[in-house]
Design an enzyme around this catalytic site. Structure first.
Site, PDB file in Angstrom:
ATOM      1  CG  ASN A 285      -0.186  -0.097   2.515  1.00 15.63           C
ATOM      2  OD1 ASN A 285       0.543   0.816   2.872  1.00 15.63           O
ATOM      3  ND2 ASN A 285      -0.327  -1.210   3.219  1.00 15.63           N
TER       4      ASN A 285
ATOM      5  CG  ASP B 121      -7.229  -5.060   6.167  1.00 10.60           C
ATOM      6  OD1 ASP B 121      -6.732  -4.895   7.297  1.00 10.60           O
ATOM      7  OD2 ASP B 121      -7.843  -4.168   5.559  1.00 10.60           O
TER       8      ASP B 121
ATOM      9  CE  LYS C 201       7.704 -11.801 -14.549  1.00 13.84           C
ATOM     10  NZ  LYS C 201       8.441 -11.236 -15.672  1.00 13.84           N
TER      11      LYS C 201
ATOM     12  N   PRO D 252      -3.211 -11.504  10.851  1.00 12.70           N
ATOM     13  CG  PRO D 252      -1.220 -11.880  11.965  1.00 12.70           C
ATOM     14  CD  PRO D 252      -1.883 -12.049  10.632  1.00 12.70           C
ATOM     15  CG  ASP D 253      -5.910  -6.000  14.510  1.00  4.70           C
ATOM     16  OD1 ASP D 253      -4.976  -5.406  15.100  1.00  4.70           O
ATOM     17  OD2 ASP D 253      -6.896  -5.418  14.055  1.00  4.70           O
ATOM     18  CB  ILE D 254       0.120  -6.440  14.784  1.00  9.49           C
ATOM     19  CG1 ILE D 254       0.470  -7.306  13.567  1.00  9.49           C
ATOM     20  CG2 ILE D 254       1.315  -6.308  15.735  1.00  9.49           C
ATOM     21  CD1 ILE D 254       1.494  -6.691  12.637  1.00  9.49           C
TER      22      ILE D 254
ATOM     23  CG  PHE E  63      -2.164   6.042  13.737  1.00  8.96           C
ATOM     24  CD1 PHE E  63      -1.395   5.798  14.864  1.00  8.96           C
ATOM     25  CD2 PHE E  63      -2.062   7.274  13.112  1.00  8.96           C
ATOM     26  CE1 PHE E  63      -0.546   6.764  15.371  1.00  8.96           C
ATOM     27  CE2 PHE E  63      -1.204   8.257  13.612  1.00  8.96           C
ATOM     28  CZ  PHE E  63      -0.458   7.998  14.729  1.00  8.96           C
TER      29      PHE E  63
ATOM     30  CE  LYS F 154      -8.194  -2.759  15.199  1.00  6.28           C
ATOM     31  NZ  LYS F 154      -7.090  -2.793  14.233  1.00  6.28           N
TER      32      LYS F 154
HETATM   33  O1  C5P Z   1      -8.454  -2.093  11.711  1.00  2.52           O
HETATM   34  P1  C5P Z   1      -7.644  -1.051  11.071  1.00  2.52           P
HETATM   35  O2  C5P Z   1      -6.665  -1.560  10.048  1.00  2.52           O
HETATM   36  O3  C5P Z   1      -8.358   0.153  10.555  1.00  2.52           O
HETATM   37  O4  C5P Z   1      -6.802  -0.512  12.333  1.00  2.52           O
HETATM   38  C1  C5P Z   1      -5.777   0.328  12.216  1.00  2.52           C
HETATM   39  C2  C5P Z   1      -4.872   0.191  13.406  1.00  2.52           C
HETATM   40  O5  C5P Z   1      -4.625  -1.192  13.729  1.00  2.52           O
HETATM   41  C3  C5P Z   1      -3.518   0.753  13.099  1.00  2.52           C
HETATM   42  O6  C5P Z   1      -3.006   1.248  14.306  1.00  2.52           O
HETATM   43  C4  C5P Z   1      -2.752  -0.432  12.573  1.00  2.52           C
HETATM   44  O7  C5P Z   1      -1.355  -0.278  12.721  1.00  2.52           O
HETATM   45  C5  C5P Z   1      -3.292  -1.570  13.416  1.00  2.52           C
HETATM   46  N1  C5P Z   1      -3.360  -2.859  12.714  1.00  2.52           N
HETATM   47  C6  C5P Z   1      -2.548  -3.901  13.091  1.00  2.52           C
HETATM   48  N2  C5P Z   1      -2.624  -5.118  12.448  1.00  2.52           N
HETATM   49  C7  C5P Z   1      -3.521  -5.297  11.461  1.00  2.52           C
HETATM   50  C8  C5P Z   1      -4.356  -4.237  11.065  1.00  2.52           C
HETATM   51  C9  C5P Z   1      -4.262  -3.038  11.712  1.00  2.52           C
HETATM   52  O8  C5P Z   1      -1.727  -3.760  13.998  1.00  2.52           O
HETATM   53  N3  C5P Z   1      -3.577  -6.482  10.853  1.00  2.52           N
END
Ligand code: C5P
Length: 399
Positions: A210, A279, A289, A305-307, A323, A341
């Site tokens: 991105n 995501d 390739k 995973p959502d870190i 953020f 969160k």
């Molecule tokens: O859910 P969203 O992507 O909008 O959330 C944004 C926040 O969550 C940011 O602080 C981003 O760094 C964190 N994030 C994360 N891991 C993910 C998605 C988002 O740590 N997979």
């Protein structure tokens, strides 16, 4: 408006070829809104003329204790009064020796003895001179006296030799001076920051990423260091230099970012997730390739995973900051995200164009409500965010 409305800095220049870098430093300081007053030793004027510093600083340059331009004839007193700091760059071996022993035999050394503000020095000399035992004794003495020693750097020297003793670059000195001027609101805190984009591999040469530049996360890393924190920066691929004082761990994918965060988080007091984490990742990336043909190519994507959510769900989580960038209903969605969160603080990006830009405008959401930070350079937003975190920390710790 300038971020530092006319904060006064005295720049001392002693004799060394690195004096040319101080001309650039003067320009950087003036551009950032500082009121720069240059004082040169006689030797310094052999390397760069006072006219250069006068033109760049817009102020009179002083070289002589007996300069008749001061009405009271006391430039050694007047010049440092009201100054936020004195920086001597370059600081020659001779200047350091005089300073360590309190000698006052010209305007600069006398002014240093008479100052009532913090002093920083940027040594610049041949590697043998730097290692010379008397010089090392002087450096140790100056540290004991509370003088901040900036550098020196390592590398090729003007004389052709290679070693320690190079003066730091103007940009580095600028950042270190700015750091010295900031309040130490996060002193003793360990801060872990994710920044930049992630890159999810499709095949040997392609991937999904991105447009995150990493600038906001890097600015926060710099602001946290300025505030006295120990900073670890887990960064996706960016073209940015590592902020001064930060330990940087380079990663590519979200999985790698998660692994780096998990390895560090137990030692963390504050976690700030600024990274634009993908995501989804590609389930079966190709080793080779992928060849082009006329068929539709289908990629199978699985959620990453959502870190941040993972860190905040830990048994004893650090103070977590997230953020959020939304294209509609920003504050409503952002607050919902903060609740979901379980974050004490969430930064909502007001501008969709903030990616890659040098300025930003945000709203801080916490248990007390909303705080708007108006459009400003990202480093200014970062400093305000750091100050806000420092204010919230004590009540979070009590819970
Ligand atoms: O859910 P969203 O992507 O909008 O959330 C944004 C926040 O969550 C940011 O602080 C981003 O760094 C964190 N994030 C994360 N891991 C993910 C998605 C988002 O740590 N997979």
């Amino acid at each position: 408006m300038s971020p530092n409305p006319k904060k006064k800095i005295v720049l001392g220049v002693s004799g060394g070829v690195a004096a040319y870098k101080s001309a650039e430093l003067t320009r950087l300081l003036v551009k950032a809104g500082y009121d720069v007053h240059v004082v040169m030793t006689e030797a310094a004027t052999h390397f760069v003329g006072p006219v250069t510093f006068q033109a760049l600083s817009g102020n009179l340059v002083y070289t002589d204790q007996w300069d008749p331009r001061r009405p009271n004839n006391m430039p050694h007193i007047d010049l440092t009064r009201g100054a936020a700091a004195v920086l001597v760059a370059p600081a020659s071996a001779d200047l350091l020796a005089k300073l360590a022993n309190g000698l006052c035999d010209d305007l600069l050394t006398t002014l240093l003895a008479a100052r009532d503000c913090p002093l920083l020095v940027a040594p610049a000399m041949n590697r043998q001179m730097w290692e010379n035992p008397p010089n090392q004794r002087n450096i140790a003495q100056l540290k004991a006296d509370g003088v901040a020693i900036l550098g020196p750097g390592h590398g090729e020297q003007a004389c052709g030799e290679v070693g320690d003793g190079r003066m730091l670059e103007a940009e580095q000195l600028f950042e270190l001076l700015e750091a010295a001027l900031q309040p130490k609101a996060l002193s003793g805190q360990r801060v872990l920051i994710t920044a930049g984009p992630t890159f999810e591999r499709i095949d040997a040469v392609r991937g999904i990423t991105n447009v995150s530049s990493g600038k906001m996360g890097y600015a926060i890393a710099r602001a946290a260091y300025e505030a006295g924190a120990e900073v670890v920066l887990v960064s996706g691929e960016t073209s940015l230099p590592t902020p001064i004082g930060a330990r940087r761990i380079n990663v590519k994918s979200a999985q790698q970012m998660l692994a780096a965060v998990e390895a560090e988080v137990a030692r963390t007091d504050i976690f700030i997730g600024v990274a634009a984490v993908a995501d989804y990742y590609v389930l079966n990336p190709s080793e080779q390739k992928i060849k082009k043909d006329a068929h539709i190519l289908t990629l199978e994507l699985a959620p990453n995973p959502d870190i941040l959510a993972g860190v905040s769900a830990r048994e004893q989580p650090p103070f977590c900051v997230g953020f959020a960038a939304e294209s509609e209903n920003l504050l409503e969605y952002a607050e919902a995200k903060r609740q979901r969160k379980k974050l004490p603080l969430l930064v909502a990006n007001l501008v969709q164009t903030a990616f890659g830009a040098d300025t930003n405008e945000v709203v801080l959401l916490d248990d007390h409500g909303e705080t708007r930070l108006h459009s400003a350079p990202k480093i200014e937003i970062a400093r305000k965010l750091v100050a806000h975190i420092a204010r919230l920390l004590p009540e979070y710790r009590r819970d």
